[in-house]
Design a protein around this motif. Structure first.
Motif, mmCIF file in Angstrom:
data_model
loop_
_atom_site.group_PDB
_atom_site.id
_atom_site.type_symbol
_atom_site.label_atom_id
_atom_site.label_comp_id
_atom_site.label_asym_id
_atom_site.label_seq_id
_atom_site.Cartn_x
_atom_site.Cartn_y
_atom_site.Cartn_z
ATOM 1 N N UNK A 1 0.823 -1.240 -0.082
ATOM 2 C CA UNK A 1 0.100 -0.046 -0.344
ATOM 3 C C UNK A 1 0.658 1.537 0.041
ATOM 4 N N UNK A 2 2.169 1.076 0.095
ATOM 5 C CA UNK A 2 3.118 2.170 0.374
ATOM 6 C C UNK A 2 4.272 2.240 -0.566
ATOM 7 N N UNK A 3 4.468 1.141 -1.310
ATOM 8 C CA UNK A 3 5.583 1.295 -2.336
ATOM 9 C C UNK A 3 5.156 0.159 -3.433
ATOM 10 N N UNK A 4 6.020 0.202 -4.379
ATOM 11 C CA UNK A 4 5.728 -0.759 -5.485
ATOM 12 C C UNK A 4 6.058 -2.092 -5.055
ATOM 13 N N UNK A 5 5.459 -3.141 -5.724
ATOM 14 C CA UNK A 5 5.930 -4.533 -5.596
ATOM 15 C C UNK A 5 6.412 -5.336 -6.979
ATOM 16 N N UNK A 6 7.516 -5.829 -6.947
ATOM 17 C CA UNK A 6 8.003 -6.410 -8.144
ATOM 18 C C UNK A 6 7.937 -7.962 -7.880
ATOM 19 N N UNK A 7 7.319 -8.716 -8.705
ATOM 20 C CA UNK A 7 7.448 -10.152 -8.590
ATOM 21 C C UNK A 7 7.192 -10.873 -9.887
ATOM 22 N N UNK A 8 7.764 -12.171 -10.315
ATOM 23 C CA UNK A 8 7.421 -12.693 -11.404
ATOM 24 C C UNK A 8 5.847 -13.100 -11.348
ATOM 25 N N UNK A 9 5.181 -12.735 -12.595
ATOM 26 C CA UNK A 9 3.941 -13.076 -12.742
ATOM 27 C C UNK A 9 3.237 -14.346 -12.291
ATOM 28 N N UNK A 10 4.004 -15.358 -12.250
ATOM 29 C CA UNK A 10 3.537 -16.728 -11.701
ATOM 30 C C UNK A 10 3.482 -16.681 -10.272
ATOM 31 N N UNK A 11 4.505 -15.825 -9.558
ATOM 32 C CA UNK A 11 4.667 -15.690 -8.118
ATOM 33 C C UNK A 11 3.832 -14.647 -7.441
ATOM 34 N N UNK A 12 3.396 -13.670 -8.422
ATOM 35 C CA UNK A 12 2.201 -12.523 -8.222
ATOM 36 C C UNK A 12 0.896 -13.315 -8.085
ATOM 37 N N UNK A 13 0.588 -14.224 -9.135
ATOM 38 C CA UNK A 13 -0.577 -14.910 -8.875
ATOM 39 C C UNK A 13 -0.727 -15.736 -7.572
ATOM 40 N N UNK A 14 0.100 -16.360 -7.527
ATOM 41 C CA UNK A 14 0.274 -17.361 -6.217
ATOM 42 C C UNK A 14 0.061 -16.494 -5.029
ATOM 43 N N UNK A 15 0.820 -15.365 -4.693
ATOM 44 C CA UNK A 15 0.782 -14.517 -3.844
ATOM 45 C C UNK A 15 -0.805 -14.139 -3.338
ATOM 46 N N UNK A 16 -1.400 -13.762 -4.571
ATOM 47 C CA UNK A 16 -2.830 -13.262 -4.377
ATOM 48 C C UNK A 16 -3.592 -14.270 -4.209
ATOM 49 N N UNK A 17 -3.583 -15.533 -4.741
ATOM 50 C CA UNK A 17 -4.084 -16.753 -4.282
ATOM 51 C C UNK A 17 -4.105 -16.894 -2.665
ATOM 52 N N UNK A 18 -2.659 -16.583 -2.074
ATOM 53 C CA UNK A 18 -2.603 -17.018 -0.650
ATOM 54 C C UNK A 18 -3.086 -16.029 0.149
#
Length: 260
Positions: free
Chosen positions: A72-89
């Motif tokens: 909410x305070x800064x940018x987050x960089x992650x591989x798209x596959x990792x980002x999708x899994x973080x969103x799921x978790x």
């Protein structure tokens, strides 16, 4: 131009590493609490809101625990596959920045971010090298079952490296963990033992590496003196005295390592 690296927290209970230049500050993982993260950053005149971004190695809890608030305070960089899994978790992924061809690298402020694959039991686990104009470079490579040629090729140009030394094999084998967890840790997609890290350190002799910071030590299956003894002993046997070795701890920030 110089670049610096400092471990804010390293271990099975949470991981966060700060990489910074004169004008840019990047966090590698946000695996400790939001309040603890900000307390650690204050030592460097920073806060999560003042970061230029967070890069994520993989989706395990000890690497993303504070990400919902930090995003909410800064940018987050992650591989798209990792980002999708973080969103799921976690159910949310605030601050996510899409990057075209993530594996090809990208730039945050004046720091070039260079992702590389590591073998671990996650969706798309990555290590990272960070480089500034002029060539000064540092790397973070933890949570991997074996030190691959690809990992070697990506970190050999870094003068300071945070690398895993997770467990002592004898302590792990004789310890209380269930057998399936022991097999996971010892597997090719698990975690590096002290002895494997020592062999990798030996291979890095003659490279640009001058500092090895041993990270992600298991509180149950390792001791700092065992990790240091294994790696230093291997280097001393090779009569290599140009690589300094130190330990990154769970609850105390490491020394700041500056590369010019």
């Amino acid at each position: 131009m110089s670049i610096s690296i400092v471990s804010l927290a390293s271990g099975s209970k949470g991981n966060a590493t700060l990489v910074f230049s004169d004008t840019t500050a990047i966090l590698v993982d946000a695996g400790v609490s939001y309040s603890r993260l900000n307390a650690a950053l204050r030592q460097f005149g920073l806060s999560t809101a003042k970061l230029d971004g967070v890069v994520v190695t993989h989706e395990h809890t000890d690497h993303i625990a504070a990400l919902p608030r930090v995003g909410k305070e800064t940018k987050v960089y992650a591989h798209p596959s990792t980002a999708q899994e973080i969103l799921r978790r976690q159910g949310e992924l605030n601050g996510y920045c899409e990057v075209d061809f993530y594996e090809g690298g990208f730039t945050v402020g004046d720091i070039e971010v260079i992702p590389f694959r590591i073998p671990h039991d996650a969706v798309y686990p990555l290590g990272y090298s960070f480089r500034v104009k002029g060539g000064a470079q540092v790397s973070v490579a933890t949570d991997m079952g074996k030190p691959t040629v690809g990992v070697y090729n990506n970190i050999r140009g870094s003068e300071a490296v945070l690398i895993e030394a997770n467990h002592d094999v004898a302590m792990l084998r004789s310890g209380p963990y269930p057998e399936n967890l022991k097999r996971r840790i010892l597997g090719d997609n698990g975690h590096l033992s002290n002895d494997m890290t020592a062999l990798f350190a030996e291979r890095l002799t003659g490279s640009a590496v001058r500092t090895m910071l041993l990270g992600h030590l298991s509180e149950n299956n390792n001791l700092p003196e065992l990790a240091l003894g294994a790696v230093k002993g291997r280097l001393e046997a090779r009569r290599c005295d140009d690589i300094a070795v130190a330990v990154a701890y769970q609850y105390v920030a490491s020394e700041v390592y500056e590369v010019k």
